[in-house]
Design a protein around this motif. Structure first.
Motif, PDB file in Angstrom:
ATOM      1  N   ALA A   1      88.904  88.770  32.388  1.00 35.60           N
ATOM      2  CA  ALA A   1      89.397  88.948  34.363  1.00 35.60           C
ATOM      3  C   ALA A   1      89.864  88.178  35.220  1.00 35.60           C
ATOM      4  CB  ALA A   1      88.617  90.348  33.957  1.00 35.60           C
ATOM      5  N   THR A   2      90.156  88.677  35.342  1.00 36.44           N
ATOM      6  CA  THR A   2      90.661  87.669  37.524  1.00 36.44           C
ATOM      7  C   THR A   2      90.491  88.575  38.461  1.00 36.44           C
ATOM      8  OG1 THR A   2      92.311  86.305  36.311  1.00 36.44           O
ATOM      9  CG2 THR A   2      92.429  86.403  38.770  1.00 36.44           C
ATOM     10  N   LEU A   3      89.565  88.676  38.755  1.00 39.27           N
ATOM     11  CA  LEU A   3      89.173  88.820  40.449  1.00 39.27           C
ATOM     12  C   LEU A   3      89.720  88.287  42.033  1.00 39.27           C
ATOM     13  CD1 LEU A   3      85.022  90.019  39.798  1.00 39.27           C
ATOM     14  CD2 LEU A   3      87.169  91.187  39.042  1.00 39.27           C
ATOM     15  N   ARG A   4      90.191  88.864  42.735  1.00 40.86           N
ATOM     16  CA  ARG A   4      90.459  88.165  44.478  1.00 40.86           C
ATOM     17  C   ARG A   4      89.906  88.634  44.887  1.00 40.86           C
ATOM     18  NH1 ARG A   4      96.321  86.406  46.477  1.00 40.86           N
ATOM     19  NH2 ARG A   4      95.072  85.468  48.638  1.00 40.86           N
ATOM     20  N   VAL A   5      88.835  87.981  45.907  1.00 39.54           N
ATOM     21  CA  VAL A   5      87.997  88.039  47.136  1.00 39.54           C
ATOM     22  C   VAL A   5      88.245  87.148  48.290  1.00 39.54           C
ATOM     23  CG1 VAL A   5      85.409  87.680  47.554  1.00 39.54           C
ATOM     24  CG2 VAL A   5      86.208  88.541  45.133  1.00 39.54           C
ATOM     25  N   GLY A   6      89.976  87.555  49.050  1.00 32.16           N
ATOM     26  CA  GLY A   6      90.173  86.765  50.283  1.00 32.16           C
ATOM     27  C   GLY A   6      91.425  85.901  49.230  1.00 32.16           C
ATOM     28  N   ASP A   7      91.291  84.967  49.889  1.00 33.51           N
ATOM     29  CA  ASP A   7      91.573  83.808  49.333  1.00 33.51           C
ATOM     30  C   ASP A   7      91.332  82.919  48.801  1.00 33.51           C
ATOM     31  OD1 ASP A   7      93.790  84.143  50.988  1.00 33.51           O
ATOM     32  OD2 ASP A   7      93.162  82.407  52.567  1.00 33.51           O
ATOM     33  N   VAL A   8      90.277  83.652  47.484  1.00 33.01           N
ATOM     34  CA  VAL A   8      89.656  82.747  45.657  1.00 33.01           C
ATOM     35  C   VAL A   8      89.880  84.007  45.458  1.00 33.01           C
ATOM     36  CG1 VAL A   8      87.160  82.326  45.325  1.00 33.01           C
ATOM     37  CG2 VAL A   8      87.666  81.556  47.817  1.00 33.01           C
ATOM     38  N   PHE A   9      90.407  83.252  43.412  1.00 39.02           N
ATOM     39  CA  PHE A   9      90.768  83.681  42.338  1.00 39.02           C
ATOM     40  C   PHE A   9      89.372  83.451  41.604  1.00 39.02           C
ATOM     41  CE2 PHE A   9      95.069  84.473  44.482  1.00 39.02           C
ATOM     42  CZ  PHE A   9      94.886  85.077  43.430  1.00 39.02           C
ATOM     43  N   LEU A  10      88.280  84.413  41.479  1.00 41.15           N
ATOM     44  CA  LEU A  10      87.388  84.518  40.053  1.00 41.15           C
ATOM     45  C   LEU A  10      87.642  84.735  38.577  1.00 41.15           C
ATOM     46  CD1 LEU A  10      84.426  85.695  42.338  1.00 41.15           C
ATOM     47  CD2 LEU A  10      85.470  83.335  42.231  1.00 41.15           C
ATOM     48  N   LYS A  11      88.111  84.769  38.142  1.00 44.92           N
ATOM     49  CA  LYS A  11      88.288  84.104  36.288  1.00 44.92           C
ATOM     50  C   LYS A  11      86.974  84.140  35.910  1.00 44.92           C
ATOM     51  CE  LYS A  11      92.360  82.487  35.078  1.00 44.92           C
ATOM     52  NZ  LYS A  11      93.420  81.921  34.631  1.00 44.92           N
ATOM     53  N   VAL A  12      86.897  84.956  34.800  1.00 43.91           N
ATOM     54  CA  VAL A  12      86.096  84.771  33.678  1.00 43.91           C
ATOM     55  C   VAL A  12      85.985  85.219  32.887  1.00 43.91           C
ATOM     56  CG1 VAL A  12      83.843  86.649  33.547  1.00 43.91           C
ATOM     57  CG2 VAL A  12      84.678  86.434  36.269  1.00 43.91           C
ATOM     58  N   ASP A  13      85.314  84.471  31.823  1.00 40.62           N
ATOM     59  CA  ASP A  13      86.333  84.360  30.433  1.00 40.62           C
ATOM     60  C   ASP A  13      85.147  83.920  29.609  1.00 40.62           C
ATOM     61  OD1 ASP A  13      87.541  83.808  28.407  1.00 40.62           O
ATOM     62  OD2 ASP A  13      89.292  83.020  29.447  1.00 40.62           O
ATOM     63  N   ALA A  14      84.893  84.396  28.176  1.00 42.17           N
ATOM     64  CA  ALA A  14      83.660  84.435  28.015  1.00 42.17           C
ATOM     65  C   ALA A  14      84.171  83.470  26.395  1.00 42.17           C
ATOM     66  CB  ALA A  14      83.310  85.265  26.619  1.00 42.17           C
ATOM     67  N   ASP A  15      85.111  82.320  26.299  1.00 40.83           N
ATOM     68  CA  ASP A  15      85.927  81.716  25.601  1.00 40.83           C
ATOM     69  C   ASP A  15      85.796  80.012  26.834  1.00 40.83           C
ATOM     70  OD1 ASP A  15      86.809  79.629  24.249  1.00 40.83           O
ATOM     71  OD2 ASP A  15      88.609  80.395  23.375  1.00 40.83           O
ATOM     72  N   GLU A  16      84.527  79.460  26.860  1.00 40.26           N
ATOM     73  CA  GLU A  16      84.515  78.165  27.229  1.00 40.26           C
ATOM     74  C   GLU A  16      85.313  77.515  26.845  1.00 40.26           C
ATOM     75  OE1 GLU A  16      81.083  75.027  28.842  1.00 40.26           O
ATOM     76  OE2 GLU A  16      80.705  76.520  27.718  1.00 40.26           O
ATOM     77  N   ALA A  17      86.002  77.331  25.624  1.00 40.77           N
ATOM     78  CA  ALA A  17      87.042  76.241  25.624  1.00 40.77           C
ATOM     79  C   ALA A  17      88.107  76.730  26.013  1.00 40.77           C
ATOM     80  CB  ALA A  17      86.327  76.074  24.140  1.00 40.77           C
ATOM     81  N   ARG A  18      88.467  77.743  26.574  1.00 35.15           N
ATOM     82  CA  ARG A  18      89.772  78.121  27.252  1.00 35.15           C
ATOM     83  C   ARG A  18      89.706  77.542  28.545  1.00 35.15           C
ATOM     84  NH1 ARG A  18      91.257  83.978  24.949  1.00 35.15           N
ATOM     85  NH2 ARG A  18      89.121  84.194  26.084  1.00 35.15           N
ATOM     86  N   VAL A  19      88.420  77.587  28.889  1.00 36.69           N
ATOM     87  CA  VAL A  19      88.526  77.121  30.839  1.00 36.69           C
ATOM     88  C   VAL A  19      88.813  75.999  30.526  1.00 36.69           C
ATOM     89  CG1 VAL A  19      86.732  77.557  32.140  1.00 36.69           C
ATOM     90  CG2 VAL A  19      87.303  79.993  30.769  1.00 36.69           C
ATOM     91  N   ASP A  20      87.903  75.725  29.595  1.00 39.97           N
ATOM     92  CA  ASP A  20      87.792  74.112  29.745  1.00 39.97           C
ATOM     93  C   ASP A  20      89.383  73.599  29.554  1.00 39.97           C
ATOM     94  OD1 ASP A  20      85.378  73.277  29.522  1.00 39.97           O
ATOM     95  OD2 ASP A  20      85.421  73.070  27.476  1.00 39.97           O
ATOM     96  N   ILE A  21      90.636  74.248  29.017  1.00 44.57           N
ATOM     97  CA  ILE A  21      91.990  73.269  28.712  1.00 44.57           C
ATOM     98  C   ILE A  21      92.682  73.838  29.976  1.00 44.57           C
ATOM     99  CG2 ILE A  21      94.001  74.528  27.623  1.00 44.57           C
ATOM    100  CD1 ILE A  21      92.662  74.805  24.677  1.00 44.57           C
ATOM    101  N   GLU A  22      91.990  74.763  30.490  1.00 48.35           N
ATOM    102  CA  GLU A  22      92.426  75.823  31.588  1.00 48.35           C
ATOM    103  C   GLU A  22      92.521  74.213  32.448  1.00 48.35           C
ATOM    104  OE1 GLU A  22      93.705  78.772  34.654  1.00 48.35           O
ATOM    105  OE2 GLU A  22      92.179  79.057  33.066  1.00 48.35           O
ATOM    106  N   VAL A  23      90.954  74.532  32.862  1.00 47.21           N
ATOM    107  CA  VAL A  23      90.996  73.273  33.812  1.00 47.21           C
ATOM    108  C   VAL A  23      91.510  71.466  33.742  1.00 47.21           C
ATOM    109  CG1 VAL A  23      88.851  71.555  34.854  1.00 47.21           C
ATOM    110  CG2 VAL A  23      88.669  74.135  34.991  1.00 47.21           C
ATOM    111  N   GLU A  24      91.693  71.041  32.220  1.00 47.44           N
ATOM    112  CA  GLU A  24      92.383  69.725  32.136  1.00 47.44           C
ATOM    113  C   GLU A  24      93.823  69.865  31.532  1.00 47.44           C
ATOM    114  OE1 GLU A  24      92.668  66.022  30.461  1.00 47.44           O
ATOM    115  OE2 GLU A  24      90.395  66.981  31.633  1.00 47.44           O
TER     116      GLU A  24
END
Length: 248
Positions: free
Chosen positions: A14-37
C-alpha cells in the motif's frame, strides 16, 4: 494535520500520501531493499528517501506531474514525451545492477507462465478464446535474445514525473534490475500508442515495433486476472482489455 490519501492499496503493498511525504508499506523487505538500492544506482532523478523503518519506506514527493495514467487521457507536449524517452535511454545505458529484475525473466519461464495464464483466462471465461489466442501469437515476438540493460521493470506512465518538459523523477523501483530494455518502453507506452513515436525519438535509437507490440500483449494477458482479483478494472476504457482488442 495533512489529509491521509490512499494512493494504491492491495494485498501485497500500500502507498499513502501525507502532505509531501509518501509512505510505502510492503511486507516484503527484500522488495524494499531493491527499491532503495535501485534508486541509489539509477542515473536519473529519483525521490529522496526520508527514512525507512520496515515495513514502511518514506520518500519525498516529486515536483511536476505525470503524463497521464493507463485508461486516462494523456497530457504533455511531444517534447515532454521525448524527454521521458531520453531519460529511459539514460537508465538503459547505465552500468548493470548486480541482480535481475522483473524485465529479466528468461524467455522459457515467461512463455510457460504466459501459456498457463492464457489457459486460465479461457477456462474461466475471463476473455474470449480468439482474443487470447491472437494476443498469445503477437506475444511470441518478445521471446528472442536480448542484451541486458538496467531496467525499471514497472515503468508505468504514472511513475514518471515531468515539469517544463523535463523529467523531475521516476518512482516505484521495486521491480528494477537487469532486463529487456524494450519491456520498459512498452510498459511506459501501454495504452498510449499515439505517443510511441515521440518516446522513441527521445530514446534515440531504432526500436523493433513488433517486440513493443508483443510486450503490450504479453503484459496485458498476464495482468488481467490479477487486476480483477485485486479490485481493479482492466475492462475500463483504454486499459488492458482494450489494449488486447487493439491487436485484433
Amino acid at each position: 494535520m495533512d489529509e491521509v490519501k490512499v494512493v494504491v492499496a492491495h494485498s501485497e503493498r500500500a502507498t499513502l500520501r501525507v502532505g509531501d511525504v509518501f509512505l510505502k508499506v510492503d511486507a516484503d523487505e527484500a522488495r524494499v531493499d531493491i527499491e532503495v538500492e535501485a534508486m541509489s544506482l539509477a542515473p536519473v532523478p529519483t525521490p529522496q528517501v526520508l527514512w525507512r523503518k520496515p515495513p514502511v519506506l518514506a520518500i519525498a514527493a516529486l515536483p511536476g506531474a505525470t503524463l497521464g495514467r493507463l485508461g486516462g487521457p494523456s497530457t504533455g507536449s511531444p517534447a515532454a514525451w521525448a524527454a521521458a524517452g531520453a531519460a529511459i535511454r539514460k537508465l538503459h545505458d547505465a552500468p548493470l545492477p548486480p541482480w535481475h529484475g522483473r524485465a529479466g525473466r528468461s524467455s522459457g519461464a515467461l512463455a510457460a507462465e504466459l501459456d498457463a495464464e492464457c489457459a486460465l483466462l479461457v477456462a474461466n471465461d475471463v476473455l474470449p478464446a480468439d482474443l487470447v489466442a491472437r494476443n498469445r501469437q503477437v506475444a511470441e515476438a518478445a521471446f528472442r535474445p536480448w542484451t541486458a540493460a538496467f531496467t525499471h521493470g514497472d515503468l508505468q506512465i504514472a511513475h514518471v514525473f515531468l515539469e517544463d518538459d523535463e523529467v523531475t523523477g521516476i518512482i516505484d523501483w521495486s521491480e528494477a534490475g537487469q532486463g529487456d530494455a524494450l519491456y520498459d518502453l512498452a510498459t511506459f507506452t501501454l495504452g498510449h500508442e499515439e505517443h510511441l513515436d515521440e518516446v522513441i525519438a527521445g530514446y534515440g535509437t531504432d526500436v523493433d515495433l513488433d517486440v513493443i507490440h508483443a510486450w503490450w500483449s504479453l503484459r496485458s494477458l498476464l495482468a488481467v486476472r490479477w487486476l480483477i482479483e485485486h479490485g481493479f478494472d482492466p475492462s475500463a476504457r483504454g486499459c488492458e482489455i482494450d489494449v488486447l482488442r487493439s491487436r485484433m
